[in-house]
Scaffold this motif. Structure first.
Motif, PDB file in Angstrom:
ATOM      1  N   ALA A 173      14.379   7.882  -6.703  1.00 53.56           N
ATOM      2  CA  ALA A 173      15.517   6.960  -6.714  1.00 53.56           C
ATOM      3  C   ALA A 173      15.565   6.181  -5.401  1.00 53.56           C
ATOM      4  CB  ALA A 173      16.818   7.729  -6.923  1.00 53.56           C
ATOM      5  N   GLN A 174      15.271   6.879  -4.326  1.00 54.15           N
ATOM      6  CA  GLN A 174      15.274   6.229  -3.008  1.00 54.15           C
ATOM      7  C   GLN A 174      14.157   5.198  -2.912  1.00 54.15           C
ATOM      8  OE1 GLN A 174      17.879   7.543  -1.915  1.00 54.15           O
ATOM      9  NE2 GLN A 174      18.029   7.320   0.273  1.00 54.15           N
ATOM     10  N   TRP A 175      13.008   5.566  -3.457  1.00 51.71           N
ATOM     11  CA  TRP A 175      11.866   4.650  -3.435  1.00 51.71           C
ATOM     12  C   TRP A 175      12.164   3.381  -4.237  1.00 51.71           C
ATOM     13  CZ3 TRP A 175       7.725   3.267  -0.964  1.00 51.71           C
ATOM     14  CH2 TRP A 175       7.082   4.184  -0.113  1.00 51.71           C
ATOM     15  N   ALA A 176      12.871   3.558  -5.331  1.00 51.90           N
ATOM     16  CA  ALA A 176      13.185   2.390  -6.162  1.00 51.90           C
ATOM     17  C   ALA A 176      14.014   1.376  -5.369  1.00 51.90           C
ATOM     18  CB  ALA A 176      13.928   2.826  -7.423  1.00 51.90           C
ATOM     19  N   SER A 215      11.694  -0.188  -2.803  1.00 50.85           N
ATOM     20  CA  SER A 215      10.763  -1.145  -3.415  1.00 50.85           C
ATOM     21  C   SER A 215      11.423  -2.501  -3.622  1.00 50.85           C
ATOM     22  CB  SER A 215      10.241  -0.602  -4.744  1.00 50.85           C
ATOM     23  OG  SER A 215       9.536   0.597  -4.532  1.00 50.85           O
ATOM     24  N   VAL A 216      12.693  -2.487  -4.022  1.00 47.35           N
ATOM     25  CA  VAL A 216      13.414  -3.761  -4.177  1.00 47.35           C
ATOM     26  C   VAL A 216      13.424  -4.502  -2.840  1.00 47.35           C
ATOM     27  CG1 VAL A 216      15.679  -4.790  -4.596  1.00 47.35           C
ATOM     28  CG2 VAL A 216      14.851  -2.974  -6.095  1.00 47.35           C
ATOM     29  N   ARG A 217      13.713  -3.779  -1.790  1.00 45.21           N
ATOM     30  CA  ARG A 217      13.765  -4.403  -0.454  1.00 45.21           C
ATOM     31  C   ARG A 217      12.387  -4.882  -0.016  1.00 45.21           C
ATOM     32  NH1 ARG A 217      19.321  -4.478  -0.362  1.00 45.21           N
ATOM     33  NH2 ARG A 217      20.223  -2.417  -0.038  1.00 45.21           N
ATOM     34  N   ASP A 218      11.374  -4.043  -0.275  1.00 46.02           N
ATOM     35  CA  ASP A 218      10.012  -4.414   0.112  1.00 46.02           C
ATOM     36  C   ASP A 218       9.568  -5.681  -0.602  1.00 46.02           C
ATOM     37  OD1 ASP A 218       8.844  -0.984   0.461  1.00 46.02           O
ATOM     38  OD2 ASP A 218       9.278  -2.473   2.015  1.00 46.02           O
ATOM     39  N   TYR A 278       1.074  -0.298 -11.745  1.00 46.95           N
ATOM     40  CA  TYR A 278       0.156  -1.352 -12.195  1.00 46.95           C
ATOM     41  C   TYR A 278       0.584  -2.701 -11.628  1.00 46.95           C
ATOM     42  CZ  TYR A 278      -2.377  -4.485 -15.283  1.00 46.95           C
ATOM     43  OH  TYR A 278      -3.180  -5.486 -15.770  1.00 46.95           O
ATOM     44  N   HIS A 279       1.874  -2.933 -11.638  1.00 49.77           N
ATOM     45  CA  HIS A 279       2.429  -4.179 -11.100  1.00 49.77           C
ATOM     46  C   HIS A 279       2.081  -4.342  -9.625  1.00 49.77           C
ATOM     47  CE1 HIS A 279       5.260  -7.464 -11.924  1.00 49.77           C
ATOM     48  NE2 HIS A 279       5.603  -7.359 -10.657  1.00 49.77           N
ATOM     49  N   LEU A 280       2.145  -3.262  -8.894  1.00 54.06           N
ATOM     50  CA  LEU A 280       1.810  -3.301  -7.464  1.00 54.06           C
ATOM     51  C   LEU A 280       0.320  -3.593  -7.284  1.00 54.06           C
ATOM     52  CD1 LEU A 280       3.904  -0.215  -6.333  1.00 54.06           C
ATOM     53  CD2 LEU A 280       4.366  -2.588  -5.732  1.00 54.06           C
ATOM     54  N   GLU A 281      -0.490  -3.059  -8.159  1.00 51.21           N
ATOM     55  CA  GLU A 281      -1.928  -3.331  -8.084  1.00 51.21           C
ATOM     56  C   GLU A 281      -2.191  -4.829  -8.281  1.00 51.21           C
ATOM     57  OE1 GLU A 281      -3.658  -0.752 -11.013  1.00 51.21           O
ATOM     58  OE2 GLU A 281      -3.264   1.056  -9.822  1.00 51.21           O
ATOM     59  N   LEU A 334       0.830  -1.207   0.000  1.00 53.52           N
ATOM     60  CA  LEU A 334       0.000   0.000   0.000  1.00 53.52           C
ATOM     61  C   LEU A 334       0.866   1.259   0.000  1.00 53.52           C
ATOM     62  CD1 LEU A 334      -2.781  -1.088   2.520  1.00 53.52           C
ATOM     63  CD2 LEU A 334      -3.083  -0.671   0.074  1.00 53.52           C
ATOM     64  N   ASP A 335       1.914   1.255   0.802  1.00 52.57           N
ATOM     65  CA  ASP A 335       2.810   2.422   0.834  1.00 52.57           C
ATOM     66  C   ASP A 335       3.457   2.636  -0.529  1.00 52.57           C
ATOM     67  OD1 ASP A 335       4.136   2.096   4.249  1.00 52.57           O
ATOM     68  OD2 ASP A 335       2.203   2.778   3.460  1.00 52.57           O
ATOM     69  N   ASN A 336       3.914   1.523  -1.116  1.00 49.65           N
ATOM     70  CA  ASN A 336       4.554   1.626  -2.431  1.00 49.65           C
ATOM     71  C   ASN A 336       3.572   2.145  -3.477  1.00 49.65           C
ATOM     72  OD1 ASN A 336       7.463   0.211  -3.076  1.00 49.65           O
ATOM     73  ND2 ASN A 336       6.604  -0.463  -1.130  1.00 49.65           N
ATOM     74  N   LEU A 337       2.371   1.607  -3.465  1.00 53.13           N
ATOM     75  CA  LEU A 337       1.400   1.997  -4.480  1.00 53.13           C
ATOM     76  C   LEU A 337       1.048   3.476  -4.359  1.00 53.13           C
ATOM     77  CD1 LEU A 337      -0.425   1.209  -6.803  1.00 53.13           C
ATOM     78  CD2 LEU A 337      -2.164   0.495  -5.158  1.00 53.13           C
ATOM     79  N   ALA A 338       0.815   3.922  -3.140  1.00 52.39           N
ATOM     80  CA  ALA A 338       0.499   5.342  -2.927  1.00 52.39           C
ATOM     81  C   ALA A 338       1.642   6.216  -3.428  1.00 52.39           C
ATOM     82  CB  ALA A 338       0.233   5.599  -1.449  1.00 52.39           C
TER      83      ALA A 338
END
Lengths: 200, 384
Positions: free
Chosen positions: A165-168, A171-174, A121-124, A74-78
């Motif tokens: 860039a930080q989120w990317a 996301s890998v870690r998540d 979309y992938h996260l969805e 959810l955090d990633n998608l938002a």
């Protein structure tokens, strides 16, 4: 869910996580390149500090290890939905400022915007598999960008890209955590969604 | 009449106590001076023209260093550190004592911060580039945004402290300031860095290299994740392996995105190899230092006996047992057989020359060599 579907759900989950990790890593690589181009085209100093920008989702997380799989998604998608809007605004501003004269920054921005959309979309899809469903996007129109001077726009853009860039990386870690724990599992800590509406 | 003996004891006791107090106060007095400074010591409350004797570490000081009752030390150096005492001339009462410590103010300290246990936290360590010869104290502050973080001092080594991450994936930089202070001055240094930039694992551990039976060109290498890396499953490491025969200077390199083993397939037969491995987080930070080097030699076949060659050349040399009749001289071998040993020697030397030639020409990534090119990149460490 029928017993026969459980192994296929696990496989699909693993597949989605692996692909998501590859997408995120590619996105990070492209965002890093985009940052170099952006700094150069906008005449900025790469080491300049940018304060937290309003409306830009911060990747920083406290107690990250304790998050549940659903919360991560959810955090990633938002975040990536917000970046989709922000990058679209940046692309528009860049076209107004530089027009067709800039053959490098515009296409690079557009390419990253595409990746961000694809990742969202992938996260969805992952959320669907988690049987949570993706929350509906709030509002039909994106919020209007704040009125900023040209320099402030440039700094804001830098802040957006740095945070992306930080989120990317996050996301890998998540996704790795998600893959480790399998589909539909709730980890220790707060395992409940924030009460966002389910998708139809 | 009061008994005089207990009164006398009390007086003696009082004198001893006062003397001890004075002596201990004087013992605890430390005076710090810079190298090259001029130092003037007064003999307590004694007048300038009082007759006194100064000693340094128990040795009388020559009168040439005195100005009246003052002791003058010009342009002091490190060898002049010690205990200085001043005695009244005739009574030899100790009037003043000080421990002179000659030193220098601290230079800018060297500070390093690193995370070898990501995502748990990071540590900072420091040292002075040159000694001050007097005690120093260190103070470190760690700021992340508006938040001041606690750096917990390590018991060992003493010049190190560690910080636990309160946040991960933050774009806000960390600012670490180290201040070193001594009696003669202070100095400081500041480091500013991103969370990702300081991530550097420890080298891989337990590196083992073994020959592969019946494979003269293979070596099997295995290793383990560094024990300090807390969660290799969630934060996997990638590895960089380098190897070369001892007789050559050029390294071969292989980058491995997963797994903790690799088989070298292009080793030179019979040559001893030196092998090392480095590690890096898959996504952030920098490569570790190289692991401890291990040595290994590929499997080689046992050498065959030389008699086989002689039998081919002259099959008539053997005799039946009990046969004492002289044998006619054996016919000379055909021309081709006579030249066989010479030819084999010639071919061997050609092969050796060729091997040496190709070995000197061989470079990473292949080239003209018939050896399979190694995978990976040539520089000493790859880019991130």
């Amino acid at each position: 869910m029928a017993a026969a579907d459980i192994p296929s759900a696990a496989l699909r989950h693993h597949d989605l996580c692996s692909r998501g990790i590859r997408l995120a890593r590619k996105m990070r690589s492209d965002v890093t390149d985009l940052l170099d181009i952006y700094v150069e085209r906008q005449g900025l100093d790469a080491s300049i500090s940018v304060a937290a920008v309003d409306g830009v989702p911060a990747a920083a997380a406290e107690r990250w290890a304790e998050q549940s799989g659903t919360q991560r998604l959810l955090d990633n998608l938002a975040a990536y939905r917000a970046f989709r809007t922000l990058l679209a605004q940046m692309l528009e501003e860049q076209r107004e400022q530089l027009g067709d004269a800039d053959a490098e920054l515009g296409p690079a921005l557009a390419a990253v915007l595409l990746q961000v959309s694809a990742f969202a979309y992938h996260l969805e899809e992952l959320l669907e598999l988690e049987s949570r469903g993706a929350p509906a996007e709030e509002g039909s129109e994106p919020p209007a960008p704040p009125r900023l001077s040209l320099f402030e726009q440039k700094l804001r853009g830098l802040g957006v890209l740095r945070e992306l860039a930080q989120w990317a990386v996050r996301s890998v870690r998540d996704l790795r955590q998600l893959a480790k724990h399998g589909p539909g599992t709730t980890l220790e800590g707060s395992g409940t969604a924030l009460g966002l509406p389910e998708s139809q | 009449m009061a008994n005089p003996i207990p009164s006398a004891c009390c007086v003696v006791l009082a004198v001893v106590v006062v003397y001890a107090q004075r002596h201990s106060q004087q013992d605890s007095h430390i005076q710090y001076e810079r190298v090259g400074a001029d130092v003037t010591m007064k003999c307590g409350s004694m007048d300038w023209d009082a007759a006194v004797t100064w000693t340094a570490n128990g040795t009388d000081i020559d009168d040439s260093h005195l100005n009246g009752s003052y002791l003058i030390l010009k342009n002091v150096d490190l060898t002049q550190s010690g205990q200085y005492s001043c005695y009244e001339g005739s009574s030899w009462h100790l009037k003043y004592q000080t421990n002179l410590r000659v030193g220098v103010p601290p230079k800018e300290p060297v500070l390093m911060c690193r995370s070898n246990n990501y995502p748990k936290g990071f540590y900072c360590s420091w040292h002075l580039p040159s000694p001050t010869y007097i005690p120093n104290s260190f103070n470190i502050s760690v700021i992340h945004g508006t938040r001041e973080m606690v750096c917990e001092k390590d018991i060992f080594p003493k010049n190190r402290c560690h910080i636990r991450y309160l946040q991960l994936f933050s774009t806000v930089k960390y600012k670490v300031t180290l201040t070193v202070t001594n009696a003669l001055g202070k100095n400081s240094t500041t480091l500013t860095f991103d969370e990702f930039a300081i991530v550097k694992p420890d080298p891989p551990e337990s590196v083992v290299a073994k020959p592969v039976p019946n494979n003269p060109r293979r070596l099997e290498v295995s290793w383990q994740n560094p024990s300090s890396w807390p969660d290799p499953e969630s934060f996997p490491l990638k590895f960089f392996l380098r190897y070369r025969p001892l007789i050559l200077d050029q390294w071969q390199h292989v980058e491995l995105s997963d797994g903790t083993s690799h088989t070298i397939t292009d080793a030179y037969a019979g040559k001893e190899y030196i092998i090392q491995v480095a590690a890096k987080d898959n996504d952030i930070g920098t490569w570790s230092d190289w692991s401890v080097a291990v040595h290994a030699t590929p499997w080689t076949e046992e050498p065959k006996h030389l008699t086989t060659e002689i039998q081919i050349i002259d099959p008539h040399l053997s005799q039946r047992s009990g046969d004492n009749l002289p044998q006619p001289p054996p016919p000379p071998p055909p021309h081709s057989l006579r030249t066989l040993p010479v030819l084999s020697l010639f071919i061997s030397s050609i092969l050796h020359t060729l091997r040496t030639y190709h070995a000197s020409r061989h470079r990473c990534g292949g080239g003209q060599s018939h050896h399979p090119p190694s995978r990976g990149t040539c520089p000493k460490k790859p880019r991130r």
